[in-house]
Design a protein around this motif. Structure first.
Motif, PDB file in Angstrom:
ATOM      1  N   GLU B 171     112.303   6.431  12.975  1.00  0.00           N
ATOM      2  CA  GLU B 171     112.350   7.604  13.850  1.00  0.00           C
ATOM      3  C   GLU B 171     112.262   7.156  15.300  1.00  0.00           C
ATOM      4  OE1 GLU B 171     113.083  11.448  14.257  1.00  0.00           O
ATOM      5  OE2 GLU B 171     112.856  10.474  12.312  1.00  0.00           O
ATOM      6  N   PRO B 172     113.268   7.451  16.127  1.00  0.00           N
ATOM      7  CA  PRO B 172     113.187   7.007  17.514  1.00  0.00           C
ATOM      8  C   PRO B 172     112.063   7.692  18.268  1.00  0.00           C
ATOM      9  CG  PRO B 172     115.252   8.174  17.107  1.00  0.00           C
ATOM     10  CD  PRO B 172     114.488   8.165  15.835  1.00  0.00           C
ATOM     11  N   VAL B 173     111.381   6.922  19.085  1.00  0.00           N
ATOM     12  CA  VAL B 173     110.328   7.526  19.894  1.00  0.00           C
ATOM     13  C   VAL B 173     110.776   7.695  21.340  1.00  0.00           C
ATOM     14  CG1 VAL B 173     108.444   6.639  18.481  1.00  0.00           C
ATOM     15  CG2 VAL B 173     109.279   5.275  20.375  1.00  0.00           C
ATOM     16  N   ARG B 174     111.928   7.084  21.665  1.00  0.00           N
ATOM     17  CA  ARG B 174     112.479   7.262  23.014  1.00  0.00           C
ATOM     18  C   ARG B 174     113.954   7.568  22.887  1.00  0.00           C
ATOM     19  NH1 ARG B 174     110.362   1.711  24.250  1.00  0.00           N
ATOM     20  NH2 ARG B 174     108.264   1.951  25.011  1.00  0.00           N
ATOM     21  N   SER B 175     114.506   8.164  23.885  1.00  0.00           N
ATOM     22  CA  SER B 175     115.949   8.373  23.892  1.00  0.00           C
ATOM     23  C   SER B 175     116.414   8.306  25.332  1.00  0.00           C
ATOM     24  CB  SER B 175     116.296   9.722  23.287  1.00  0.00           C
ATOM     25  OG  SER B 175     115.679  10.733  24.043  1.00  0.00           O
ATOM     26  N   ASN B 176     117.715   8.316  25.495  1.00  0.00           N
ATOM     27  CA  ASN B 176     118.263   8.268  26.851  1.00  0.00           C
ATOM     28  C   ASN B 176     118.248   9.667  27.440  1.00  0.00           C
ATOM     29  OD1 ASN B 176     119.636   7.928  29.179  1.00  0.00           O
ATOM     30  ND2 ASN B 176     121.300   6.756  28.293  1.00  0.00           N
ATOM     31  N   LEU B 178     119.416  10.782  29.978  1.00  0.00           N
ATOM     32  CA  LEU B 178     120.593  11.167  30.773  1.00  0.00           C
ATOM     33  C   LEU B 178     121.857  11.240  29.933  1.00  0.00           C
ATOM     34  CD1 LEU B 178     120.063   8.982  33.943  1.00  0.00           C
ATOM     35  CD2 LEU B 178     119.377  11.313  33.521  1.00  0.00           C
ATOM     36  N   SER B 179     121.709  11.158  28.623  1.00  0.00           N
ATOM     37  CA  SER B 179     122.916  11.033  27.802  1.00  0.00           C
ATOM     38  C   SER B 179     123.757  12.293  27.836  1.00  0.00           C
ATOM     39  CB  SER B 179     122.526  10.713  26.376  1.00  0.00           C
ATOM     40  OG  SER B 179     121.892  11.840  25.830  1.00  0.00           O
ATOM     41  N   THR B 181     125.308  13.918  25.395  1.00  0.00           N
ATOM     42  CA  THR B 181     125.017  14.978  24.433  1.00  0.00           C
ATOM     43  C   THR B 181     123.728  15.685  24.829  1.00  0.00           C
ATOM     44  OG1 THR B 181     123.924  13.358  23.074  1.00  0.00           O
ATOM     45  CG2 THR B 181     126.161  13.914  22.465  1.00  0.00           C
ATOM     46  N   GLY B 301     113.110  11.451  33.850  1.00  0.00           N
ATOM     47  CA  GLY B 301     112.835  10.696  32.624  1.00  0.00           C
ATOM     48  C   GLY B 301     113.100   9.218  32.789  1.00  0.00           C
ATOM     49  N   VAL B 302     113.949   8.864  33.748  1.00  0.00           N
ATOM     50  CA  VAL B 302     114.254   7.456  34.015  1.00  0.00           C
ATOM     51  C   VAL B 302     113.835   7.104  35.443  1.00  0.00           C
ATOM     52  CG1 VAL B 302     116.077   5.727  34.166  1.00  0.00           C
ATOM     53  CG2 VAL B 302     116.187   7.496  32.421  1.00  0.00           C
TER      54      VAL B 302
END
Lengths: 436, 582
Positions: B171-176, B178-179, B181, B301-302
């Motif tokens: 299970e991802p705990v981070r994501s982009n 700014l993506s 989608t 977020g970034v």
């Protein structure tokens, strides 16, 4: 043998040391002003005239090499041409484009429709093969800069046993398969990336490549032209062309007197001694073995295919899409704590992680098929090699092996027949001069 | 033996041989020296530079933690210059040294060949072996060797393929954040789970979290999780993304963005944004009530970005590395620049309203990764102190702005103005809010306007003024709405409640306190933070009902920010975290 083992150990350690080199690290300047970084202007590619000149020089060098090997039969002139090629194609052209590396460009152009193969690359790839079809490996002997730089350091050549040479040459087959697979799948041009001498040619600061190059030269003092014999994938293609060539290098211009001087002259172990017919009592057993090996060929190909297929995740790991997906996966799962440059670039690109998985899967699929085919190819090469060494050939005189001879001309200088002919020619010239 | 010694002696007497050997020795020494020097330089480049880099990094970290220290900053600058100059000199040395090494190497090879030419002996071949037996033996060994290579390859393949297991199902705990989608779904949702800009998601002041503590006490320390000092003062509010709190501070000499840990208030890093040139700053007007750090920062977020009174924008990644700085010019503002930044995905939105007459104001949208201007639009307004907000209205994400006399909406996805309405005048400071499909804008001291933006299908249709409620309207605090009711809070403590439907005033209550922080809504409770540290809890209903109040002895002008189960408050010199203790 001891020195051989030491040389091998040295090469292995060197490769390990090269791989272990850490990336150069120095923080980029932190501009805190209004300074706008100017747009990067790339210098235009080499003009067409220069490209044409390069191709013309290659054609001229190949023609000259063929003439020197087959007509002039002069080791000294072949060596001189070899030095010229080193200076021109190596130091002047900075090792690019070379025929060895052009293999990757050609494969890439076949599999990537967006990549347009430069005409020079096509010429550099095809012309030596064409000459190989007529004159054997004259390219290796006098035109290839990678060969020329190794040729300069052949000071104390040792004889490598045939069995060891045969086994070591498998490295070149594996390297060829891997290089084709990487180029076809878009992982990069492996041959160019690990060209051991390009750092010399460009005086670049790539320490691992410097170490690799120095090691190759160091080993080359005792084992003549190790890269050409055991690694060069383009050399393999030239070997096959040379097997089919219309003309092949003859050690002696006349009848061989079997003095065995040429055998001592060749540092590459390419001189094959005369052999008698196979003893009749051994023939049935040898035939049975040959039959078995022929039957074994499909099995070896299947084994090779299995190995290639199993290795495909390892082979694909260097592909940018797979490497990025792996990093992103580690980052997302929290196993990677520090952002790498790739992660930062991915984040700022705005691409979702979900878009990386299909790309990765597509590349892995390519590699699974490619790995399978590459493995079958290597298995086939190994099988053919086993068959090859089991076939007995009858030779009446000392001959240069068609595939193994690099047309360096060292044996010419040692052949008494050649010496006699040159002396006779000199006497005749002197006589003419006196008469004149 | 004697002959051999004699021949050696004769060879040594040969001056050409002596020259060859001499050249060999000299070239060998030169090659060795060049190689050694190259190796030393490579060592320096690989090891020393890394050590120096670590040293610089630790000095920078010390600077960030300890706060501004001009002596330390100067030391860092000097060291950086010194190391950089040394690094470049070494690179240059390596380039030249490589050339020399190759040259001496070539000479060495040539001289070795020369010396060897004196030692050439006539070859004496050994007696030949019986070739057939030899060939049989060689073939056998060759077959064995090839088989060994194949077996080794198979073993290696099996080993490697067993080692490389594709990671799946984690299970991802981070994501982009700014993506693409996430542009549609995830970034927006992720943004809603943070407090990324002034007044939180969509700038509406509504807390998206549960378990927010309703009682605390500064004197006893009840529910005060931590309290940490903030180096420089500012009226800007805290923002929160994940486990990081960002807050700005500035004085006449420094402009800083601070990043604190949500867990214990540790100062993770301090980002410094350079001042505008002194000549430009001299013309800047900043009153004490505004200060140099009134605009609130924004994070996506970034990156986290901050703007200051002199129009300098700095952007940092979450590790505190400066990404870029933009100088937008010192804004001409009667009281000092105060518009907060806002973000939409990778876009940083700056409302640069300035000058006493319309003509110089504009909305600037920057690429948050690079600082490049994506687009900008001239705004027909003079200086204002409102902030832009990105909201979703009628299925469309729009940037809302207020300035005399216009409330203007821009398309958040593209460079386009969507609608505008003339309904304001004077010096406008309260920021508009959107609720129930309406936009509420305040004209200080005069009225509250409810605007119905055009539907997506009604392209080029004008926005409609639904109602206008006259009253004693705030000049600083922004309004707040739960979709049914809308409240306004005056600086001197007058709280008014209006019905969203028709703008009828439901109550007007004097709270006997001064306010500069804008109200926030937690569930069905309004939280109103007075300048003296009283947080009043008012029931969000049509009838005024005070639920209670909490005390915290400090001065508060910034609006509260929230995280899961926590409130973050900025006092005059401290940052507080309030969390219900078990």
């Amino acid at each position: 043998m001891k020195r051989l083992a030491l040389a091998g150990l040295g090469l292995g350690l060197g490769i390990w040391a090269a791989a272990a080199q850490a990336a150069q690290r120095f923080p980029p300047p932190q501009f805190e002003t209004d300074y706008q970084i100017p747009t990067v202007h790339l210098s235009p590619p080499r003009e067409a005239l220069w490209e044409a000149l390069d191709a013309a020089v290659l054609a001229a060098a190949l023609s000259a090499a063929s003439w020197l090997v087959f007509k002039k039969r002069s080791r000294r002139w072949i060596a001189a041409l070899s030095v010229f090629s080193l200076l021109y194609f190596g130091f002047w052209r900075r090792g690019c484009i070379c025929s060895v590396g052009a293999l990757g460009n050609v494969v890439l152009s076949l599999f990537d429709p967006s990549y347009v193969l430069p005409l020079t690359a096509a010429v550099f790839f095809l012309l030596p093969l064409l000459f190989g079809l007529f004159f054997g490996r004259v390219f290796c002997g006098a035109v290839c800069p990678l060969g020329a730089i190794q040729d300069l350091v052949v000071f104390r050549p040792l004889s490598v046993p045939f069995w060891l040479e045969t086994a070591l040459r498998m490295i070149a087959w594996i390297y060829l398969a891997a290089a084709v697979l990487m180029a076809a799948a878009g992982s990069g041009l492996l041959i160019c990336r690990y060209d051991p001498f390009v750092s010399f040619f460009r005086l670049s600061l790539n320490t691992p490549l410097w170490i690799l190059g120095l090691l190759c030269l160091g080993v080359g003092v005792f084992i003549a032209r190790p890269y050409c014999r055991f690694v060069c994938p383009y050399g393999l293609l030239l070997r096959q062309m040379s097997r089919l060539s219309f003309w092949s290098v003859r050690i002696t211009p006349d009848e061989c007197i079997q003095c065995r001087l040429c055998e001592e002259a060749c540092p590459l172990g390419a001189i094959e001694p005369p052999t008698a017919p196979w003893p009749a009592k051994l023939l049935p057993a040898e035939r049975r073995r040959l039959g078995l090996l022929i039957l074994l060929l499909p099995l070896l190909m299947a084994l090779g295919g299995w190995i290639g297929y199993r290795l495909h995740p390892v082979l694909a790991a260097g592909h940018p899409a797979v490497a990025l997906a792996e990093q992103v996966r580690l980052w997302q799962s929290g196993k990677m704590t520090e952002r790498t440059d790739e992660i930062r670039a991915w984040e700022t690109s705005g691409k979702p992680a979900e878009s990386l998985w299909p790309q990765e899967a597509a590349v892995l699929q390519k590699f699974s098929l490619g790995g399978l085919l590459a493995g079958i190819f290597v298995g086939f090469a190994a099988g053919v090699k086993l068959i090859q060494v089991s076939i007995h050939r009858v030779r009446k005189e000392y001959q240069a092996n068609r595939a193994g001879c690099l047309a360096c001309g060292r044996c010419f200088a040692f052949c008494p027949r050649q010496q006699m002919r040159e002396k006779a020619r000199a006497v005749s010239a002197e006589k003419k001069q006196v008469e004149g | 033996m004697k002959d051999l010694s004699e021949s050696k002696y004769l060879l040594w007497q040969n001056p050409r041989y002596q020259a060859a050997v001499g050249s060999l020795i000299v070239s060998a020494v030169f090659t060795a020296v060049a190689g050694l020097l190259l190796a030393v330089q490579v060592y320096h480049l690989k090891v020393t530079d890394e050590r120096r880099s670590s040293k610089l990094e630790s000095l920078r970290a010390a600077y960030r933690t300890a706060g501004p220290d001009e002596a330390l900053a100067e030391e860092i600058r000097q060291l950086d210059t010194l190391y950089r100059r040394d690094h470049l000199a070494r690179l240059q040395f390596l380039r030249r040294g490589s050339g020399l090494f190759v040259f001496f190497g070539a000479v060495l090879i040539g001289t070795i060949g020369w010396v060897r030419s004196f030692h050439k002996t006539v070859p004496h071949p050994q007696p030949g072996r019986e070739q057939t037996a030899l060939q049989i033996q060689t073939a056998r060994r060759a077959r064995l060797a090839v088989s060994v290579v194949l077996a080794a390859a198979a073993g290696g393949a099996l080993f490697w393929s067993l080692r490389v297991q594709p990671a799946a199902g984690e299970e991802p705990v981070r994501s982009n954040p700014l993506s693409d989608t996430q542009t549609a779904v995830a970034w927006w949702e992720q943004m809603k789970q943070n407090w990324p800009v002034f007044r939180g998601p969509q700038g509406c002041g509504i807390c998206p979290f549960d378990n927010i503590p309703m009682e605390w006490d500064g004197a006893s320390g009840k529910n005060i999780r931590w309290k940490v000092p903030v180096n420089l003062a500012g009226h800007s509010s805290p923002i929160v993304w994940g486990n990081r709190i960002f807050i700005t501070g500035a004085d006449t000499n420094r402009q800083e963005l601070y990043c604190f840990s949500t867990e214990d208030g540790t100062l993770l890093w301090t980002g410094s944004v350079p001042l505008a040139p002194a000549s430009q700053r001299q013309e800047m007007t900043v009153i004490e009530d505004t200060g140099y750090a009134a605009p609130t920062a924004a994070a996506n977020g970034v990156f986290a970005a901050a703007i200051f009174a002199d129009g300098q924008v700095g952007c940092f990644d979450f590790e505190g590395r400066l990404q870029w700085v933009r100088s937008l010019g010192v804004p001409i503002s009667a009281y000092g620049y105060a518009s907060s930044l806002t973000v939409y995905e990778n876009r940083l939105i700056v409302q640069m309203d300035q000058d006493y007459e319309p003509g110089k104001s504009k909305l600037i949208v920057l690429d948050m990764a690079t600082g490049k201007t994506l687009w900008e639009k001239a705004r027909p307004v003079p200086n204002s102190w409102t902030s832009p907000t990105v909201v979703e209205l009628n299925g469309r994400r729009q940037i809302l702005t207020s300035g005399s006399p216009w409330v203007i909406a821009y398309d958040a996805e593209a460079e386009a103005e969507l609608w505008r309405l003339d309904c304001l005048s004077g010096d406008v400071a309260p920021t508009q809010v959107a609720a129930a499909g309406l936009v509420f804008a305040v004209e200080p001291y005069t009225h509250l306007a409810a605007i119905r933006p055009p539907q997506s299908s009604e392209a080029n249709q004008p926005a409609q003024l639904v109602w206008k409620a006259e009253g004693s309207m705030p000049d600083i605090c922004s309004p707040i709405s739960n979709g049914l009711l809308v409240w306004t809070l005056e600086t001197d403590g007058n709280l008014e409640c209006y019905d969203v439907q028709d703008g009828s005033r439901l109550y007007s209550e004097d709270l006997n306190a001064m306010f500069q922080a804008s109200p926030v809504l937690v569930g069905d409770t309004l939280l109103l933070l007075s300048t003296k540290g009283k947080m009043m809890r008012i029931k969000a209903d049509r009838v005024f009902e005070k639920l209670g109040e909490n005390e915290l002895a400090d001065t508060f002008t910034a609006s509260p920010a929230f995280g899961p189960g926590r409130i973050y408050l900025r006092g005059a010199k401290h940052l507080y975290c309030i969390q219900a203790q078990p």
